[in-house]
Design an enzyme around this catalytic site. Structure first.
Site, short mmCIF file in Angstrom:
data_model
loop_
_atom_site.label_atom_id
_atom_site.label_comp_id
_atom_site.label_asym_id
_atom_site.label_seq_id
_atom_site.Cartn_x
_atom_site.Cartn_y
_atom_site.Cartn_z
N LYS A 219 39.68 30.71 37.85
CA LYS A 219 40.27 30.39 39.06
C LYS A 219 39.01 29.81 39.69
O LYS A 219 38.53 28.55 39.49
CB LYS A 219 40.62 31.06 40.02
N GLU A 225 32.85 37.59 32.42
CA GLU A 225 33.56 37.87 31.19
C GLU A 225 34.18 36.88 31.10
O GLU A 225 33.70 36.80 29.58
CB GLU A 225 34.72 38.75 30.98
N GLY A 280 44.32 34.93 42.87
CA GLY A 280 44.69 35.23 41.06
C GLY A 280 46.07 35.43 41.12
O GLY A 280 46.17 35.26 39.24
N ARG A 281 46.05 37.16 41.19
CA ARG A 281 46.91 37.62 41.22
C ARG A 281 48.45 37.20 41.73
O ARG A 281 49.85 37.62 40.84
CB ARG A 281 47.08 39.52 41.33
N GLU A 366 46.22 46.21 43.46
CA GLU A 366 45.17 45.24 43.90
C GLU A 366 45.28 44.32 45.34
O GLU A 366 44.45 44.35 46.12
CB GLU A 366 44.20 44.20 42.82
N HIS A 397 59.95 60.85 25.85
CA HIS A 397 59.28 62.04 24.52
C HIS A 397 57.96 62.23 24.89
O HIS A 397 57.34 63.38 23.99
CB HIS A 397 59.72 61.53 23.40
N LYS A 521 31.54 42.27 40.45
CA LYS A 521 31.52 41.37 39.95
C LYS A 521 29.31 41.47 40.26
O LYS A 521 29.12 40.87 39.58
CB LYS A 521 32.25 40.35 40.31
C1 G6Q Z 1 42.97 38.39 41.52
C2 G6Q Z 1 41.91 38.94 41.20
C3 G6Q Z 1 40.85 39.18 40.06
C4 G6Q Z 1 40.62 37.48 39.76
C5 G6Q Z 1 40.13 38.16 38.27
C6 G6Q Z 1 39.33 36.35 37.47
O1 G6Q Z 1 44.24 38.13 42.47
O2 G6Q Z 1 40.79 37.44 42.19
O3 G6Q Z 1 41.70 39.25 39.30
O4 G6Q Z 1 41.64 36.74 38.96
O5 G6Q Z 1 38.56 38.05 38.13
O6 G6Q Z 1 38.79 35.92 38.11
P1 G6Q Z 1 39.42 33.86 38.20
O7 G6Q Z 1 40.34 33.09 37.66
O8 G6Q Z 1 37.62 33.50 39.03
O9 G6Q Z 1 37.22 34.53 36.79
#
Ligand code: G6Q
Length: 558
Positions: A219, A225, A280-281, A366, A397, A521
């Site tokens: 996003k 990462e 994001g989620r 989250e 199990h 971050k």
């Molecule tokens: C989700 C969070 C988080 C995010 C990641 C990746 O709600 O904000 O999990 O999706 O940190 O972020 P980017 O899509 O910006 O790389």
């Protein structure tokens, strides 16, 4: 990064949650019902199993095996009304800026609004924007699936690697696994999320760069990462293809940050955008779902969106008493805030849903892992539970022992399907009957247990008998659907999205920010330069962190 501008969009609560009449009444009710057993509840009402059930959007929910009497449910529904759940729900659907700490609307439901419908954000209808991106995704996907999207050397793309993390990874990973049955088996799909280089190396080890496409999903397009993995992917591609121009055929991006994408070298024609009103989620149904659409094709993807929309509409319009996400949320809240449950186990009895608990971990933890209210006061009640689980019957199990006979209360959601996608029979019976018999048997055993009298009547010797007693009274939901289709998966995911929303609304917290993620971050970014052997020896962390960094530096130096 957007600076937070706190602007409460809704009138703040007139009173603290724990002082509301319904909350007080629930506390008193808890005292009165603390010794109630599911055996008694079922014995007193022969219809309970069918009465406390509900169907919506292709899902059947049996919530009768929860520790709730009719009065409990009535009081919980009263709590939802006193906390303004309906107004908050309507505010979300109509694009109010309910994510107050980031000053954003929360409109993931618009991502699955049918073509031709209208969702206004500040007077602008966002539905045509959504469908324009979906149309562009479909065109691209059809080209890749028809093998007419060629790599730099003229070979068709047959491998796709999605690079992203958190919300830009977990949804597609989960859904690609869930819908594997419907996927193009000739297309190799991999996911790289961790900054641990081993993941990238293993993901591409057997791939030919000439036939490999990377989707950089981020996003913000700044996540450490993802950017590190994207740069390594670029180097890996160009090392083989030896031409900067190859990036155009081997990289596409999904992002809201068009400038950063362009700076990376991916042009606008290969960029699929979305908007700041998609968290994001909550972004699986945005262009972040591109890898999924590649796997299953546009039609199955649109079926998935239709399933999301079915549940969105149910949540938006059904009365609270017959509203599946609302009931699941309120019962969960009863477990968390009144019965002291710390966790929720999600137990899908379907191999394809193996990643569903991991996906829900992010969605729920989250969203509702928050300690202050919308207006910043510390909460004096528990918020989101720990979410965990893995597919049945494997868990039986392993960890189910603790659920059956341990000392903790662990509510569980069981998820199963009436039809299997892979009918397989054998001398011991039909695999699917064996699988589903376990679902029904587990929820029955958890609810009703086995008394000492029953154990002794079975002839178990007295000394052993206590070990064979099952108290029961362990609450479960059972979700049943006909078959795991894209549409049913959409409804299932949306069910949990809205469940999380309702709990956040009652708890009066912001389910849509994630300052804990942001902290990680920032902190890692600060330490990275200190790890270089050439870095200034002086460190200004606590003594533990300083010692760890020094030890790492020394080890690397040698
Ligand atoms: C989700 C969070 C988080 C995010 C990641 C990746 O709600 O904000 O999990 O999706 O940190 O972020 P980017 O899509 O910006 O790389």
């Amino acid at each position: 990064m957007t600076q937070p501008v706190p602007q409460p969009a809704l009138p703040s609560r007139p009173a603290r949650l724990t002082t509301l009449p319904a909350w007080k009444a629930l506390e008193a009710h808890h005292q009165q019902t603390v010794s109630l057993h599911l055996r008694e509840l079922f014995a007193a009402d022969a219809e309970r199993g069918e009465r406390l059930s509900l169907e919506a959007a292709g899902l059947y929910l049996d919530y009768s095996k929860n520790l709730v009497a009719d009065e409990t449910l009535a009081l919980l529904l009263q709590l939802a009304r006193e906390t303004g759940v309906e107004a908050r729900r309507d505010a979300m659907f109509t694009g109010e800026r309910i994510n107050t700490t980031e000053d954003r609307a929360v409109l993931h439901t618009a991502l699955r609004a049918p073509r031709g419908s209208e969702v206004l954000l500040d007077g602008h209808d966002v539905v045509p924007d959504v469908h324009q991106v979906l149309d562009r995704m479909s065109v691209f996907v059809e080209q890749v699936r028809a093998r007419t999207w060629l790599g730099h050397t003229g070979k068709p793309i047959i491998n796709v690697v999605n690079i992203g993390i958190g919300g830009s990874d977990l949804g597609p990973v989960m859904a690609c696994r869930a819908l594997e049955f419907y996927s193009d088996r000739q297309l190799t799909l991999r996911f790289v999320s961790n900054v641990d280089g081993s993941e990238f190396v293993e993901a591409v080890r057997d791939l030919n760069p000439e036939e490999t496409l990377f989707i950089v999903s981020s996003k913000t397009f700044t996540t450490q990462e993802t950017m590190a993995n994207a740069q390594s992917a670029r180097a890996w591609s160009l090392d083989a293809l030896k031409d900067e121009a190859a990036v155009a055929r081997h990289f596409v991006a999904v992002s809201t940050n068009a400038d950063a994408v362009q700076a990376f070298g991916i042009d606008a024609a290969s960029t699929f955008g979305f908007w700041d009103w998609v968290g994001g989620r909550y972004s699986l149904t945005s262009a972040i779902g591109l890898s999924l659409m590649l796997a299953v094709g546009p039609q199955h993807y649109f079926d998935l969106l239709a399933g999301f929309h079915d549940m969105d509409e149910h949540f938006r319009t059904a009365p609270l008493e017959q509203n599946m996400p609302v009931l699941m949320a309120l019962i969960g809240l009863w477990h968390t805030d009144f019965l002291g449950a710390q966790t929720l186990a999600v137990l899908p009895y379907d191999h394809y849903l193996s990643q569903f608990p991991a996906y829900l971990q992010q969605l729920d933890m989250e969203s509702n892992g928050k300690h202050v209210t919308l207006t910043g006061e510390a909460v004096d009640y528990q918020t989101g539970p720990v979410i965990w689980g893995q597919p049945g019957t494997n868990g039986q199990h392993a960890f189910y022992q603790l659920i059956h006979q341990g000392t903790r209360l662990i509510p569980c959601d069981f998820i199963g399907f009436i039809q299997t996608l892979n009918p397989l029979g054998g001398p011991l019976g039909h695999h699917h009957d064996l699988l589903m018999a376990n679902v029904f048997a587990q929820t029955e055993a958890l609810a009703f247990g086995k008394t000492l009298e029953q154990v002794l009547a079975e002839g178990v010797p007295g000394g052993l008998a206590p070990h064979r007693v099952f108290e029961g009274n362990r609450p479960t939901n059972t979700l049943l659907a006909d078959r795991l289709t894209p549409r049913v998966l959409g409804a299932l995911i949306a069910l949990y999205e809205h469940k999380v929303f309702v709990q956040g609304a009652v708890w009066n917290i912001n389910s849509f920010d994630q300052w804990g993620v942001e902290l990680g971050k920032v902190l890692a970014g600060r330490i990275v330069p200190e790890l270089s052997v050439r870095a200034e020896p002086e460190l200004s962390h606590d003594s533990s962190t300083n010692a760890l960094v020094r030890r790492y530096r020394a080890g690397r130096g040698s």
